[in-house]
Design an enzyme around this catalytic site. Sequence first.
Site: not given
Lengths: 248, 389
Positions: B158, B284, B318
């Site tokens: 990620c 995040h 995400h």
Amino acid sequence: MIDAWVRGLGLWAPGFPSLAAWTAGTPDASATAPAAALLPARLGRRSSLLTRIAAEVLEQAAAGAPGNTTPAVFATAFGETQTLCAILDSMFTDGTVSPARFHHSVHNTAGGLLSIATVNRAFSTTLSAGQSTVAMALIECFALLQQRGDEVLAVIAEESPPEPFAQDGFAPAGAALRLSATAIPFAQRVRLRRSDSALLLEPRAGHRNNPIAIALPLVEALHLRRAGLFALGAAGWALEADPVTRSA
Amino acid sequence: MPTQVPVTAFALCNALGTTTSRVLENLRAGNTGLAPAALDLPFETFCGAVPDSLDQVPARHRAWDTRQLRIGLRVLEELRPAVDAAARRWGRDRVAILLGTSTGGIAETEAAYSAWRRSGELPREFDWDRKHSMAALLEVFRFETGLSGPAFVVSTACSSSGKVFASAHRLIDAGACDAALVGGVDTLCHTTLRGFHSLEVLAAKPCRPFSSERRGISIGEGGALALLEREGDARAALLGEGETSDAHHMTAPAPDGSGARAAMLEALERAGVEPSQIDHVNAHGTGTLLNDAAEAKAIRSLLGARVPVASTKGYTGHLLGAAGATEALFSVAALEQGFIPRSLGASPVDPDLGIHVALDRLERRCRTVMTNSLAFGGNNLSLVFGAPR
């Protein structure tokens, strides 16, 4: 880009558990899996061959390195293909994915596990560039040396994709380089250059279809202190290695 | 002396829209792109799918045709004039292509594997090197742009497409190139949806980052690309980057947020920016209990409790390997357009976090914005962008 000095090298291939064994040239049939001593049993048990190769060559190249703060550039063209195929198999069998397999399937599995195993909280990356993977790993390493000084580790490894994706088979293998931004007595000085006329080192049989194949004869040449301009694969980049002088 | 790198152009495509202007309109308006998952899954979840149909790839790239490539070419199309200008200005061999992805073309690999299980043969159109390999997208991008500078994919889960901004800055400073096309593309697929579900971090409803009612992540897809140049008309400037490892656990963040904090501190130091100068954090903020708690600790201890924090994952989901670049460019848009997006789904904010979560859009001229990406393997990235000087 700046010059660097080679402080350590590592290599693992089936039959050749070390760079010395590889250079000697006689395969040891019992060397089918790397020792990967850096990985504690807790982490190592579930680790793929790819991750164990990375652990092995990193340890060889980093031998004697002070502390555990060296930035590391991991490089693999295809990544954790064995784990991915195990996930696909279970997913199309009963719809499930094992959580442990899932988090061991990311490209940076080796980088993550080895940062945990060595308690290294420094920079880590994992990159990929097909046939140019070795060249691009070294470009990132030299840029890191220029940015931060000190040392950097390049950890390059590949495992062969399993069925049904194994087309042009190759042997799993890995190589590592520990590079320093400052001159080290008796260490070989190297630099990156763009060149279309560099020497193309010949990969050994069984490794030719490996996208990172060039890493093996490259670390062998550096181990033997050969001077020259060595091609790094498809990208037109080459590593120039100076002759080693006796005096520092 | 810290250097800064101008961001001279950028483009986005995700659940908020297939053009940059549509994406940013929806971000400003506070509209979510999350909807019930269209994939056939044995559990309930919401996804951020690219809303419109994507163009076929040109015939010359048919062998490389993946959903990842379709999204990638859609974003590249918008940037083409800027990329061509950079190639003319610096020379084709002096412009790098640095992309982040976590999924690569795995959606097609899944379909091919399924076909092989049924018939014993891979589909004829499946090609490991041209569809599955991380380098496939690079190959088409190199062909389409004619760029021949350094070209690689970063795949650190990620944080992948955030880290390419740091690589670009480093490569430009080191003289390996004069400009870089950076960004990332990830697509929805069974492996990630079922994988995150197996880790018990996938929310059944739209994700609620920083809320006391957060129940996990929603996954999205999309692409984000930017052009970074040694010099040029800056829409914003990349000032500094921090890249660290937790050395704690493959999936769980260090609970005290120490790895994230170290990355944020390194980014500030490289940028030459004081903590008090950060006017907004695009976090995040995944919406899991552990991530948001650890990241909030890092933000609070380094930047204090007053800086407005937003997670944009309630808009797009995400984006995994494309999240870093997408959120970097949301940060650039915040600087350029003078607004801090509201942190969608955050109300009621978890009072234990102790940070200022932006519950409403704030019209504000920021000087500097920070964005974080925290990944599997404990791989942390923080970027600091500044308004053009």
